[in-house]
Design a protein around this motif. Structure first.
Motif, short mmCIF file in Angstrom:
data_model
loop_
_atom_site.label_atom_id
_atom_site.label_comp_id
_atom_site.label_asym_id
_atom_site.label_seq_id
_atom_site.Cartn_x
_atom_site.Cartn_y
_atom_site.Cartn_z
N GLU A 181 0.81 -1.24 0.00
CA GLU A 181 0.00 0.00 0.00
C GLU A 181 0.83 1.27 0.00
OE1 GLU A 181 -2.64 -0.50 3.23
OE2 GLU A 181 -3.73 -2.09 2.23
N VAL A 182 2.07 1.16 0.44
CA VAL A 182 2.80 2.41 0.66
C VAL A 182 3.07 3.18 -0.65
CG1 VAL A 182 5.16 1.43 0.63
CG2 VAL A 182 4.69 3.48 1.96
N GLN A 183 3.37 2.47 -1.77
CA GLN A 183 3.68 3.20 -3.01
C GLN A 183 2.43 3.94 -3.57
OE1 GLN A 183 6.22 4.30 -4.14
NE2 GLN A 183 7.96 2.97 -3.71
N PRO A 184 1.25 3.24 -3.64
CA PRO A 184 0.06 3.98 -4.10
C PRO A 184 -0.24 5.21 -3.22
CG PRO A 184 -0.40 1.63 -4.06
CD PRO A 184 0.96 1.81 -3.48
N GLU A 185 0.02 5.03 -1.90
CA GLU A 185 -0.25 6.19 -1.01
C GLU A 185 0.68 7.34 -1.33
OE1 GLU A 185 -0.34 5.05 3.04
OE2 GLU A 185 -2.39 4.32 2.89
N LEU A 186 1.95 6.99 -1.60
CA LEU A 186 2.90 8.04 -1.94
C LEU A 186 2.53 8.71 -3.28
CD1 LEU A 186 6.28 6.48 -0.81
CD2 LEU A 186 5.22 8.57 0.07
N ALA A 187 1.96 7.89 -4.19
CA ALA A 187 1.51 8.46 -5.48
C ALA A 187 0.37 9.46 -5.25
CB ALA A 187 1.05 7.34 -6.41
N THR A 188 -0.54 9.08 -4.36
CA THR A 188 -1.65 10.02 -4.03
C THR A 188 -1.10 11.31 -3.43
OG1 THR A 188 -2.99 8.08 -3.52
CG2 THR A 188 -3.84 10.19 -2.75
N LEU A 189 -0.12 11.13 -2.52
CA LEU A 189 0.50 12.30 -1.89
C LEU A 189 1.13 13.19 -2.97
CD1 LEU A 189 1.41 13.81 0.67
CD2 LEU A 189 3.46 12.38 0.67
N ARG A 190 1.77 12.55 -3.94
CA ARG A 190 2.42 13.31 -5.02
C ARG A 190 1.40 14.14 -5.80
NH1 ARG A 190 3.85 15.64 -8.78
NH2 ARG A 190 5.72 15.45 -10.04
N CYS A 191 0.21 13.53 -6.01
CA CYS A 191 -0.87 14.26 -6.71
C CYS A 191 -1.33 15.45 -5.90
CB CYS A 191 -2.08 13.33 -6.92
SG CYS A 191 -1.96 12.43 -8.42
N LEU A 192 -1.50 15.20 -4.60
CA LEU A 192 -2.05 16.27 -3.73
C LEU A 192 -1.13 17.48 -3.69
CD1 LEU A 192 -3.48 14.22 -0.71
CD2 LEU A 192 -4.78 15.55 -2.36
N ILE A 193 0.20 17.27 -3.71
CA ILE A 193 1.10 18.43 -3.56
C ILE A 193 1.66 18.88 -4.91
CG2 ILE A 193 1.78 18.09 -1.15
CD1 ILE A 193 3.96 16.82 -3.90
N SER A 194 1.01 18.42 -6.02
CA SER A 194 1.58 18.71 -7.34
C SER A 194 1.64 20.22 -7.64
CB SER A 194 0.80 18.00 -8.43
OG SER A 194 -0.54 18.45 -8.35
N ASP A 195 0.81 21.04 -6.93
CA ASP A 195 0.81 22.49 -7.16
C ASP A 195 1.86 23.21 -6.31
OD1 ASP A 195 -0.52 21.78 -4.86
OD2 ASP A 195 -1.83 23.56 -4.89
N ASN A 196 2.59 22.46 -5.49
CA ASN A 196 3.54 23.10 -4.58
C ASN A 196 4.97 22.73 -5.01
OD1 ASN A 196 5.17 23.84 -2.44
ND2 ASN A 196 3.56 23.51 -0.92
N ALA A 197 5.66 23.73 -5.56
CA ALA A 197 6.99 23.46 -6.13
C ALA A 197 8.00 23.02 -5.08
CB ALA A 197 7.49 24.71 -6.84
N THR A 198 7.79 23.40 -3.79
CA THR A 198 8.74 23.02 -2.73
C THR A 198 8.57 21.55 -2.37
OG1 THR A 198 8.28 25.21 -1.89
CG2 THR A 198 9.63 23.81 -0.49
N GLN A 199 7.30 21.09 -2.37
CA GLN A 199 7.01 19.75 -1.89
C GLN A 199 7.24 18.67 -2.95
OE1 GLN A 199 6.88 19.82 1.21
NE2 GLN A 199 4.79 19.97 2.05
N VAL A 200 7.09 19.06 -4.23
CA VAL A 200 7.16 18.04 -5.29
C VAL A 200 8.49 17.25 -5.26
CG1 VAL A 200 7.28 17.72 -7.81
CG2 VAL A 200 5.44 19.05 -6.80
N PRO A 201 9.68 17.94 -5.23
CA PRO A 201 10.93 17.15 -5.20
C PRO A 201 11.02 16.25 -3.98
CG PRO A 201 11.35 19.54 -5.14
CD PRO A 201 9.90 19.37 -5.31
N ARG A 202 10.51 16.72 -2.84
CA ARG A 202 10.57 15.90 -1.62
C ARG A 202 9.76 14.61 -1.81
NH1 ARG A 202 9.20 20.98 2.21
NH2 ARG A 202 11.29 21.88 2.31
#
Ligand code: ADP
Length: 504
Positions: free
Chosen positions: A116-137
């Protein structure tokens, strides 16, 4: 006591003058509101103000909702960060438990967390896609997580293969510490950023809520004021309408009174004129008779006295005519004409009238154009003579330069027409409509130059109308006038019956 009285009067004056000053403006507003266009404009203004209030409120509500959405979004991101962290911790704990105990339950927990951890991280990536600081993290986290899961998977595989000691050695050695620290650092950084965002967005949402509240209060108060104002204006408008109706009623009563008074005055004037004319007629007739008697005995008088008698005769005749006019005018106002209708020749009557008038104004050129054959009409001879005489006298009087006067008599279909044309002073265009009114005189007929009462044409029109005819005038000031009278022509006289044959 006296001073107090003075003070009161001054106060009242001040109030009155203040009222006077404000009244015209209030009257103007009232007049605007009472008009249909004013009411429509007022209603449109009210709707526009209410609409703009609603719009302002809508906009501030939308701002509030958008702030709230941002707060919810940040909370969602935080939950996703925490969830991913928890999954990785779970996977690691399950790995440790399996290596130590070999219990398959730990293995299942590990598998579930790793799945489950990778799909959750993918969701997280979607949620912060508008934030340039968070995307690389987030991207780094996904890579680090893969690495971490590979490390965990390797030790689990060793344990499964029965190499527990080797697997435990790897765990105790803490070989993937660098990866774990790097992951923790990214999770902390992301959480820190989101918490800062949450604080800011929460503050924004709170101030948006306050602004919306204030807007709601202000808009409601403004709407209430506007509606109260509108109600007041409507009430005033109705009151204004009622007052107008009342004023109109009062004016109507006044107008009726004034009309009744004017009618009574006209009646009194007519009565007086009739009485005066009647009283004048008898002595004038006697005077005229005596003058005519004197004229028949002219040769007994000295030449100077003869001229005097002629002058007295003319003056008396004129006075009698005036008295007759007055009498006619007052009678016509009350009763219809009593006409003695007989068949007569209009052409002959016109010629006779011209001849008579020419006697009184020697040297005036009056041309008559009339057929020899009679133009028969059914008419009152004396009245028709009066009409012809009046038109001719006016043509002479209002042609002071002695221009030619033309009298035409003709028959047109079933009408007999008498036309008098002069080249005199003419009539102003705006006087034409009133020319046949009683006592009306055109403004260019100055009483110093042209004597008269303004009754002749009125009487002429009544006489002509009494015969079923009509009179009209065409004129131009300074050019001349044309008066046209039309009467119903009498049917042709029957041919005389043939003489009976002498008996054989
Ligand atoms: P009066 O001549 O006594 O004033 P009338 O009733 O005969 O009264 O005429 C009314 C008015 O019409 C006159 O005062 C004069 O202004 C105008 N009027 C009548 N006939 C003529 C005319 N032939 N030429 C110019 N104005 C005329």
């Amino acid at each position: 006591m006296h001073e107090e009285g003075d003070y009161t009067t001054a106060g009242a004056d001040a109030v009155v003058s203040a009222t006077r000053r404000t009244r015209p403006r209030a009257r103007l507003l009232e007049a605007v509101l009472l008009s249909r266009r004013g009411a429509v404009l007022g209603a449109a203004l009210l709707i526009a103000l209410l609409g703009s209030n609603a719009l302002v409120f809508l906009l501030s509500t939308q701002t509030l909702l958008s702030q709230e959405r941002w707060v919810a979004h940040t909370q969602e991101v935080l939950a996703a960060v925490n969830g991913s962290m928890a999954r990785i911790t779970n996977a690691e704990s399950a790995q440790r438990g399996y290596i130590l105990t070999g219990n398959a339950a730990y293995l299942r927990t590990y598998m579930a967390a790793a799945r489950e951890v990778q799909p959750e991280l993918a969701t997280l990536r979607c949620l912060i896609s508008d934030n340039a600081t968070q995307v690389p993290r987030a991207d780094q986290l996904r890579a680090l997580t893969s690495e971490k899961l590979a490390d965990l998977g390797q030790t689990i595989a060793l344990r499964r293969a029965g190499q527990q000691a080797q697997a435990e050695a790897i765990v105790l050695d803490d070989r993937d510490k660098a990866v774990t620290d790097a992951m923790q650092q990214r999770f902390d950084a992301m959480t820190g950023t989101e918490l800062a965002l949450l604080r800011r967005r929460d503050a924004d949402a709170r101030s948006a809520a306050m602004a919306t509240q204030a807007t709601l209060i202000l808009a409601t108060a403004a709407d209430a004021l506007l509606l109260a104002g509108a109600l007041l204006l409507i009430q005033r408008t109705f009151a204004g309408r009622a007052r107008l109706a009342e004023e109109r009623g009062r004016l109507l009563v006044h107008a009726q009174q004034a009309r009744a008074e004017a009618e009574a005055a006209v009646e009194a004037r007519d009565e007086f004129l009739s009485l005066a004319a009647h009283e004048l007629r008898t002595p004038l007739t006697a005077l005229l008779g005596n003058t005519q008697l004197l004229q028949t005995r002219r040769e007994t008088l000295a030449p100077r006295d003869q001229r005097l008698v002629v002058a007295i005769g003319r003056g008396t005749e004129r006075l009698r005519t005036l008295a007759e006019y007055l009498l006619d005018a007052s009678r016509l106002g009350q009763t219809t004409l009593d006409l003695d209708l007989r068949r007569l020749d209009l052409a002959a009557l016109a010629r006779q009238a011209v001849a008579e008038i020419e006697d009184t104004v020697p040297g005036r050129a009056i041309r008559v154009v009339a057929p020899r054959a009679p133009i028969a009409v059914e008419a009152d001879q004396a009245r028709l003579e009066q009409v012809a005489h009046n038109l001719l006298a006016n043509a002479i009087k209002y042609s002071p330069d002695g221009g030619e006067i033309l009298v035409t008599v003709e028959r047109a279909a079933d009408r007999a027409r008498l036309v008098v044309v002069d080249k005199g002073i003419g009539i102003p265009a705006d006087a034409l409509a009133h020319l046949f009114d009683r006592f009306y005189r055109a403004p260019n007929a100055s009483p110093h130059m042209y004597s008269g009462l303004g009754l002749g044409l009125y009487i002429v029109r009544e006489i002509v109308a009494g015969h079923g005819g009509a009179i009209r005038v065409e004129s131009a000031e300074g050019v001349g006038s044309t008066f046209v009278i039309e009467l119903p022509a009498a049917p042709d006289a029957p041919a005389p019956a043939p003489a009976p044959n002498p008996s054989p």
